[in-house]
Design a protein around this motif. Structure first.
Motif, PDB file in Angstrom:
ATOM      1  N   PHE A  64       0.830  -1.200   0.000  1.00  0.00           N
ATOM      2  CA  PHE A  64       0.000   0.000   0.000  1.00  0.00           C
ATOM      3  C   PHE A  64       0.870   1.257   0.000  1.00  0.00           C
ATOM      4  CE2 PHE A  64      -1.957   3.413   2.457  1.00  0.00           C
ATOM      5  CZ  PHE A  64      -3.027   3.704   1.632  1.00  0.00           C
ATOM      6  N   ILE A  65       1.914   1.267   0.820  1.00  0.00           N
ATOM      7  CA  ILE A  65       2.812   2.431   0.872  1.00  0.00           C
ATOM      8  C   ILE A  65       3.450   2.669  -0.487  1.00  0.00           C
ATOM      9  CG2 ILE A  65       4.977   3.299   1.854  1.00  0.00           C
ATOM     10  CD1 ILE A  65       4.090   1.914   4.492  1.00  0.00           C
ATOM     11  N   ARG A  66       3.793   1.608  -1.184  1.00  0.00           N
ATOM     12  CA  ARG A  66       4.393   1.759  -2.522  1.00  0.00           C
ATOM     13  C   ARG A  66       3.436   2.446  -3.496  1.00  0.00           C
ATOM     14  NH1 ARG A  66       6.163  -3.531  -1.118  1.00  0.00           N
ATOM     15  NH2 ARG A  66       8.333  -3.428  -0.497  1.00  0.00           N
ATOM     16  N   THR A  67       2.133   2.344  -3.261  1.00  0.00           N
ATOM     17  CA  THR A  67       1.155   2.954  -4.163  1.00  0.00           C
ATOM     18  C   THR A  67       0.768   4.375  -3.755  1.00  0.00           C
ATOM     19  OG1 THR A  67      -0.818   2.182  -2.976  1.00  0.00           O
ATOM     20  CG2 THR A  67       0.153   0.673  -4.609  1.00  0.00           C
ATOM     21  N   LEU A  68       1.188   4.806  -2.579  1.00  0.00           N
ATOM     22  CA  LEU A  68       0.830   6.149  -2.126  1.00  0.00           C
ATOM     23  C   LEU A  68       1.469   7.204  -3.018  1.00  0.00           C
ATOM     24  CD1 LEU A  68       0.944   6.290   1.775  1.00  0.00           C
ATOM     25  CD2 LEU A  68      -1.007   6.645   0.281  1.00  0.00           C
ATOM     26  N   ASN A  69       0.716   8.245  -3.272  1.00  0.00           N
ATOM     27  CA  ASN A  69       1.181   9.337  -4.113  1.00  0.00           C
ATOM     28  C   ASN A  69       1.335  10.575  -3.233  1.00  0.00           C
ATOM     29  OD1 ASN A  69       1.218  11.616  -5.829  1.00  0.00           O
ATOM     30  ND2 ASN A  69       0.138  10.476  -7.425  1.00  0.00           N
ATOM     31  N   LYS A  70       2.529  11.168  -3.241  1.00  0.00           N
ATOM     32  CA  LYS A  70       2.782  12.320  -2.373  1.00  0.00           C
ATOM     33  C   LYS A  70       1.910  13.525  -2.719  1.00  0.00           C
ATOM     34  CE  LYS A  70       6.484  14.432  -4.948  1.00  0.00           C
ATOM     35  NZ  LYS A  70       7.680  15.189  -4.896  1.00  0.00           N
ATOM     36  N   THR A  93      10.468   1.268   9.715  1.00  0.00           N
ATOM     37  CA  THR A  93      10.447   0.893   8.300  1.00  0.00           C
ATOM     38  C   THR A  93       9.399   1.699   7.547  1.00  0.00           C
ATOM     39  OG1 THR A  93      11.212  -1.355   8.765  1.00  0.00           O
ATOM     40  CG2 THR A  93      10.031  -1.021   6.687  1.00  0.00           C
ATOM     41  N   ILE A  94       8.209   1.801   8.119  1.00  0.00           N
ATOM     42  CA  ILE A  94       7.130   2.549   7.471  1.00  0.00           C
ATOM     43  C   ILE A  94       7.529   4.015   7.294  1.00  0.00           C
ATOM     44  CG2 ILE A  94       4.786   3.429   7.814  1.00  0.00           C
ATOM     45  CD1 ILE A  94       4.182   0.714   9.149  1.00  0.00           C
ATOM     46  N   LEU A  98       7.953   6.020   3.665  1.00  0.00           N
ATOM     47  CA  LEU A  98       7.155   7.213   3.373  1.00  0.00           C
ATOM     48  C   LEU A  98       8.056   8.408   3.047  1.00  0.00           C
ATOM     49  CD1 LEU A  98       4.503   6.791   6.192  1.00  0.00           C
ATOM     50  CD2 LEU A  98       4.050   6.666   3.729  1.00  0.00           C
ATOM     51  N   LYS A  99       9.111   8.567   3.822  1.00  0.00           N
ATOM     52  CA  LYS A  99      10.048   9.677   3.575  1.00  0.00           C
ATOM     53  C   LYS A  99      10.718   9.537   2.217  1.00  0.00           C
ATOM     54  CE  LYS A  99      10.950  10.744   8.415  1.00  0.00           C
ATOM     55  NZ  LYS A  99      11.892  10.681   9.528  1.00  0.00           N
ATOM     56  N   GLU A 100      11.061   8.301   1.842  1.00  0.00           N
ATOM     57  CA  GLU A 100      11.664   8.056   0.528  1.00  0.00           C
ATOM     58  C   GLU A 100      10.730   8.486  -0.600  1.00  0.00           C
ATOM     59  OE1 GLU A 100      12.840   3.947   0.156  1.00  0.00           O
ATOM     60  OE2 GLU A 100      14.193   4.087   1.882  1.00  0.00           O
TER      61      GLU A 100
END
Length: 146
Positions: A64-70, A93-94, A98-100
């Protein structure tokens, strides 16, 4: 301010905390298990929760985090549950992922004990954990709203 609470919970511990956070704040869209029915969009504050499984967040949450759009989520506050009750490597890790992605991550996180197996932490999260989660939610929410 558009606020949403999303979480991944296998045993229900993280769901209890997510629901407490959502109940505490006035304008929360909803508390929902990952993956959500629709992707976050125009969210000012996302509370993102996980259980810690062998020191890691669940793979569904990582996906899910990989699909998040900033451009769709401005700020993320991370919370979780684990056997020790202290923010461990899953939360770290989360936050790192997210910061990346260039998403602003709130420094303060929340973690409490969750029950696991049959006997360990049987009464966790308890009323004190729920109260602390609500206080955390208010602090974070007010810091963004200000």
């Amino acid at each position: 301010m558009k606020t949403w609470v999303l979480y991944y919970s296998k045993g229900g511990n993280t769901k209890k905390i997510a629901d407490a956070i959502a109940d505490e704040l006035d304008d929360v869209l909803k508390s929902e298990q990952i993956p959500p029915a629709y992707p976050p969009e125009n969210v000012t504050l996302l509370f993102l929760g996980t259980g810690e499984y062998a020191g890691k967040p669940d793979s569904k949450l990582l996906e899910f985090i990989r699909t998040l759009n900033k451009d769709r989520v401005k700020n993320v506050a991370v919370f979780g549950t684990n056997g020790k009750g202290i923010a461990g490597s899953a939360i770290a890790t989360i936050k790192s992922l997210l910061k990346e992605k260039g998403i602003n991550v709130i420094d303060e996180s929340f973690c409490c004990k969750g029950k696991y197996f049959i006997f360990a932490n049987r009464k966790s999260p308890d009323v004190n954990d729920i109260k602390a989660a609500k206080e955390y939610a208010k602090r974070v929410y007010n810091s963004i709203k200000a």
